[in-house]
Design an enzyme around this catalytic site. Sequence first.
Site, PDB file in Angstrom:
ATOM      1  N   LYS A  48     -51.865  29.873 -62.456  1.00  0.00           N
ATOM      2  CA  LYS A  48     -50.814  30.391 -63.084  1.00  0.00           C
ATOM      3  C   LYS A  48     -51.407  31.191 -64.170  1.00  0.00           C
ATOM      4  O   LYS A  48     -50.745  32.126 -65.079  1.00  0.00           O
ATOM      5  CB  LYS A  48     -50.046  29.204 -63.631  1.00  0.00           C
ATOM      6  CG  LYS A  48     -49.224  28.357 -62.811  1.00  0.00           C
ATOM      7  CD  LYS A  48     -48.220  29.174 -61.917  1.00  0.00           C
ATOM      8  CE  LYS A  48     -47.355  28.315 -61.385  1.00  0.00           C
ATOM      9  NZ  LYS A  48     -46.165  29.088 -60.432  1.00  0.00           N
ATOM     10  N   SER A 263     -50.283  19.568 -55.366  1.00  0.00           N
ATOM     11  CA  SER A 263     -49.506  20.577 -54.571  1.00  0.00           C
ATOM     12  C   SER A 263     -50.701  21.396 -53.596  1.00  0.00           C
ATOM     13  O   SER A 263     -50.474  21.937 -52.857  1.00  0.00           O
ATOM     14  CB  SER A 263     -49.007  21.623 -55.448  1.00  0.00           C
ATOM     15  OG  SER A 263     -49.763  22.170 -56.448  1.00  0.00           O
TER      16      SER A 263
END
Length: 301
Positions: A48, A263
């Site tokens: 991110k 994840s």
Amino acid sequence: MKKYQTIEDTIGATPLVRLQRIPGDAGEPRGNVILAKLEGNNPAGSVKDRAASSMIRQAEARGEIKPGDTLIEATSGNTGIALAMTAAVRGYKMILIMPDNLSVERRASMTAYGAELILTPAKEGGMEYARDLADKMQADGKGKVLDQFANADNPLAHIETTGPELWQQTDGQITHFVSAMGTTGTIMGVGQYLRSKNSAIQVVGAQPAEGSQIPGIRKWPEAYQPKIYQPKQVDQFELISQDEAETMARRLAAEEGIFGGISSAGALVAATRVAAQVSNATIVFIVCDRGDRYLSTGVFN
């Protein structure tokens, strides 16, 4: 005088490494290689960082924001941490809104960068509730929402950086790209770039199986579907159970020496399924953050 880099300049150019043990019979015996893109090596610890820097820099370039302004974002963690870092570097005030059931490491990381953190009750809607509150705060004039879910500068970061890196690092040999699906910025941007180089490349998305709660992997209700998401750009969806993702996270650390988040492990589960179905393939999955962000959850105990 020599011009030195800032911390923001170190985002990207992350390593791509080969898995040695986990692929098993689905790997070398079938002519397959599974490669991990280590996005936890970014300065704020996740993939991110790329999107956060892109969203702030592009908004600045358009004259929509300027240093000293207040930015607002609903986040499940990694985007918030990355935005808090970028805001600190570029001189913004940052308000982050996050459900209260996410790890304490994520909360501490955000506030360490100087962000103001608002926790919302997960029982009242989790991320959906947080997104609604961010929009209300913007409507009340409390700051500007960057909106990672609808902001084209999110996938743009991966069109401009992650995708080209993977193409170059694999010498154009990549056949499958596998990613967890949250805001979908990574899978949309990387997929678009790779397909522009070779339309035969397969894009595979990891989504949570029914009843599973995996940080960073979401299947959004229709009303909250990210506007940047284009379902037709994903060739194959793999439903990942929480137990599969958590077990694989432990294996990834213990068998490959890669300490990734839950994840990331979910994406690897999907990658191994793909490998079992194909031959002579170069399969890349995204290790989107580091496992130390999840220690308090007990997953690695």
